[in-house]
Write a protein that holds these residues in place. Structure first.
Motif, PDB file in Angstrom:
ATOM      1  N   VAL A  66       1.236  -0.688  -0.492  1.00 51.03           N
ATOM      2  CA  VAL A  66       0.086  -0.361  -0.422  1.00 51.03           C
ATOM      3  C   VAL A  66       1.258   0.946  -0.247  1.00 51.03           C
ATOM      4  N   ASP A  67       2.220   1.129   1.079  1.00 50.63           N
ATOM      5  CA  ASP A  67       2.770   2.547   0.299  1.00 50.63           C
ATOM      6  C   ASP A  67       3.598   2.328  -0.525  1.00 50.63           C
ATOM      7  N   ARG A  68       3.544   1.200  -1.093  1.00 54.72           N
ATOM      8  CA  ARG A  68       4.296   1.454  -2.733  1.00 54.72           C
ATOM      9  C   ARG A  68       3.555   2.040  -3.909  1.00 54.72           C
ATOM     10  N   LEU A  69       2.197   1.184  -3.669  1.00 52.46           N
ATOM     11  CA  LEU A  69       0.797   2.306  -3.782  1.00 52.46           C
ATOM     12  C   LEU A  69       0.527   4.158  -3.865  1.00 52.46           C
ATOM     13  N   ALA A  70       0.880   4.619  -2.632  1.00 57.41           N
ATOM     14  CA  ALA A  70       0.707   5.424  -2.068  1.00 57.41           C
ATOM     15  C   ALA A  70       1.824   6.545  -3.140  1.00 57.41           C
ATOM     16  N   ALA A  71       2.346   5.480  -2.715  1.00 57.24           N
ATOM     17  CA  ALA A  71       4.005   6.598  -3.054  1.00 57.24           C
ATOM     18  C   ALA A  71       4.282   6.804  -5.409  1.00 57.24           C
ATOM     19  N   ALA A  72       3.711   5.868  -5.737  1.00 58.18           N
ATOM     20  CA  ALA A  72       3.332   5.662  -7.129  1.00 58.18           C
ATOM     21  C   ALA A  72       2.684   6.662  -7.434  1.00 58.18           C
ATOM     22  N   LEU A  73       1.538   7.168  -6.926  1.00 59.17           N
ATOM     23  CA  LEU A  73       0.222   7.859  -6.563  1.00 59.17           C
ATOM     24  C   LEU A  73       0.506   9.465  -6.778  1.00 59.17           C
ATOM     25  N   ARG A  74       0.960   9.453  -5.108  1.00 59.98           N
ATOM     26  CA  ARG A  74       2.013  10.661  -4.879  1.00 59.98           C
ATOM     27  C   ARG A  74       2.558  11.086  -5.848  1.00 59.98           C
ATOM     28  N   ASP A  75       3.748  11.090  -6.456  1.00 63.34           N
ATOM     29  CA  ASP A  75       4.354  11.432  -7.175  1.00 63.34           C
ATOM     30  C   ASP A  75       3.943  11.227  -8.386  1.00 63.34           C
ATOM     31  N   ALA A  76       3.423  10.448  -9.102  1.00 68.52           N
ATOM     32  CA  ALA A  76       2.591  11.028 -10.460  1.00 68.52           C
ATOM     33  C   ALA A  76       1.395  12.127 -10.337  1.00 68.52           C
ATOM     34  N   ALA A  77       0.633  12.909  -9.671  1.00 71.15           N
ATOM     35  CA  ALA A  77       0.426  14.072  -8.667  1.00 71.15           C
ATOM     36  C   ALA A  77       1.389  15.276  -8.723  1.00 71.15           C
ATOM     37  N   SER A  78       2.205  15.100  -8.325  1.00 68.60           N
ATOM     38  CA  SER A  78       3.197  15.898  -8.117  1.00 68.60           C
ATOM     39  C   SER A  78       3.628  16.782  -9.285  1.00 68.60           C
ATOM     40  N   GLY A  79       3.498  18.368  -8.387  1.00 70.45           N
ATOM     41  CA  GLY A  79       3.458  19.718  -9.325  1.00 70.45           C
ATOM     42  C   GLY A  79       2.750  19.369 -10.552  1.00 70.45           C
ATOM     43  N   ARG A  80       1.664  18.988 -10.880  1.00 70.52           N
ATOM     44  CA  ARG A  80       0.498  19.813 -11.352  1.00 70.52           C
ATOM     45  C   ARG A  80      -0.507  19.828 -11.363  1.00 70.52           C
ATOM     46  N   PRO A  81      -1.540  20.966 -12.259  1.00 64.50           N
ATOM     47  CA  PRO A  81      -2.204  21.565 -12.049  1.00 64.50           C
ATOM     48  C   PRO A  81      -3.350  20.087 -11.991  1.00 64.50           C
ATOM     49  N   PRO A  82      -5.154  19.734 -11.003  1.00 67.64           N
ATOM     50  CA  PRO A  82      -4.951  19.443 -10.228  1.00 67.64           C
ATOM     51  C   PRO A  82      -5.838  18.566 -11.113  1.00 67.64           C
ATOM     52  N   LEU A  83      -6.579  19.010 -12.244  1.00 67.29           N
ATOM     53  CA  LEU A  83      -7.176  17.451 -13.208  1.00 67.29           C
ATOM     54  C   LEU A  83      -6.198  17.161 -14.065  1.00 67.29           C
ATOM     55  N   ASP A  84      -5.044  17.116 -14.059  1.00 68.38           N
ATOM     56  CA  ASP A  84      -4.127  16.416 -14.913  1.00 68.38           C
ATOM     57  C   ASP A  84      -3.498  15.544 -13.753  1.00 68.38           C
ATOM     58  N   ALA A  85      -3.534  16.102 -12.377  1.00 69.99           N
ATOM     59  CA  ALA A  85      -2.775  14.864 -11.294  1.00 69.99           C
ATOM     60  C   ALA A  85      -3.751  13.996 -11.335  1.00 69.99           C
ATOM     61  N   LEU A  86      -5.282  14.576 -11.523  1.00 70.19           N
ATOM     62  CA  LEU A  86      -6.323  13.738 -11.404  1.00 70.19           C
ATOM     63  C   LEU A  86      -5.993  12.081 -12.953  1.00 70.19           C
ATOM     64  N   GLU A 127      -6.195   5.557   4.414  1.00 70.41           N
ATOM     65  CA  GLU A 127      -5.317   6.306   5.126  1.00 70.41           C
ATOM     66  C   GLU A 127      -4.534   6.642   3.607  1.00 70.41           C
ATOM     67  N   ARG A 128      -3.802   5.780   2.792  1.00 74.51           N
ATOM     68  CA  ARG A 128      -2.585   6.144   2.494  1.00 74.51           C
ATOM     69  C   ARG A 128      -2.612   6.164   0.843  1.00 74.51           C
ATOM     70  N   ALA A 129      -3.325   5.349   0.366  1.00 75.62           N
ATOM     71  CA  ALA A 129      -3.967   5.635  -0.842  1.00 75.62           C
ATOM     72  C   ALA A 129      -4.696   6.273  -1.498  1.00 75.62           C
ATOM     73  N   ILE A 130      -5.359   5.756  -0.827  1.00 75.20           N
ATOM     74  CA  ILE A 130      -7.204   6.937  -1.834  1.00 75.20           C
ATOM     75  C   ILE A 130      -6.775   8.503  -1.043  1.00 75.20           C
ATOM     76  N   GLY A 131      -6.549   7.827   0.118  1.00 71.32           N
ATOM     77  CA  GLY A 131      -5.396   9.097   0.596  1.00 71.32           C
ATOM     78  C   GLY A 131      -5.360  10.678  -0.691  1.00 71.32           C
ATOM     79  N   VAL A 132      -4.965   9.669  -1.197  1.00 73.08           N
ATOM     80  CA  VAL A 132      -3.627  10.725  -2.263  1.00 73.08           C
ATOM     81  C   VAL A 132      -4.953  11.000  -3.537  1.00 73.08           C
TER      82      VAL A 132
END
Length: 197
Positions: A66-86, A127-132
């Motif tokens: 779950v931590d690896r998945l959450a990290a992948a999601l956080r990395d993908a979203a990082s620095g992008r405008p919200p809809l691009d992050a989604l 808390e970790r993955a869906i939270g992202v």
């Protein structure tokens, strides 16, 4: 990280990989510590040294994945405008499940397994993955990209669950379908573009 820590981390990675594969193949109850050690190429005592018990290994395995998945999601979203992050988060989750299909099947099985600590697993995922995903949706609401009254917690669970289910369906039932096609369909759903208009 010192040499000993690097070696321990590599050993734990081998144990996690072996355990995920075996549990996905045979189920948790049927998977033995001997099998995990053999598949990982380590002595049985190494499993107990690193985790103490099979149940502790399993709990650590779920948390690790779950931590690896959450990290992948956080990395993908990082620095992008919200809809691009989604869009990036959907892509990252789809890719992660495509690459770690055994873990995804294990996660679903454990989340709903009777007798297991399914509430802990569900809470961990939330808390970790869906939270992202929820953070990305909240940012989109704050930016005015999504409705101000959007229940971001429920919407995040829906997005995460939709991608997880579609990814497993894709990998199990339609593996020849391209990643791009599956991702495009998911994004069309999220954008509400299902009508012929």
């Amino acid at each position: 990280m010192g040499g000993r820590d690097v070696a321990r981390s590599a050993t734990r990675e081998k144990l996690f990989t072996a355990a995920i594969e075996l549990i996905a193949e045979s189920g948790l109850a049927a998977t033995t510590v001997d099998q995990i050690a053999e598949r990982a190429g380590v002595a049985k005592g190494t499993v107990y040294y690193n985790f103490g018990s099979k149940s502790a290994l399993f709990a650590a395995l779920l948390e690790y994945g779950v931590d690896r998945l959450a990290a992948a999601l956080r990395d993908a979203a990082s620095g992008r405008p919200p809809l691009d992050a989604l869009e990036a988060v959907v892509s990252a989750e789809l890719a992660f499940i495509g690459e770690h299909e055994s873990f995804a099947r294990l996660l679903i099985a454990e989340t709903w397994r009777s007798g297991g600590d399914w509430q802990h697993t569900a809470r961990l995922i939330r808390e970790r993955a869906i939270g992202v995903v929820a953070d990305v949706l909240r940012a989109a609401v704050e930016a005015g990209d999504l409705r101000a009254d959007l229940d971001t917690g429920t919407a995040a669970s829906a997005v995460f669950g939709m991608v997880l289910t579609v990814a497993l369906d894709w990998r199990a039932l339609d593996p020849d379908r391209s990643f791009t096609d599956v991702h495009a369909t998911l994004m069309a759903l999220l954008r509400g573009r299902l009508t012929a208009v």
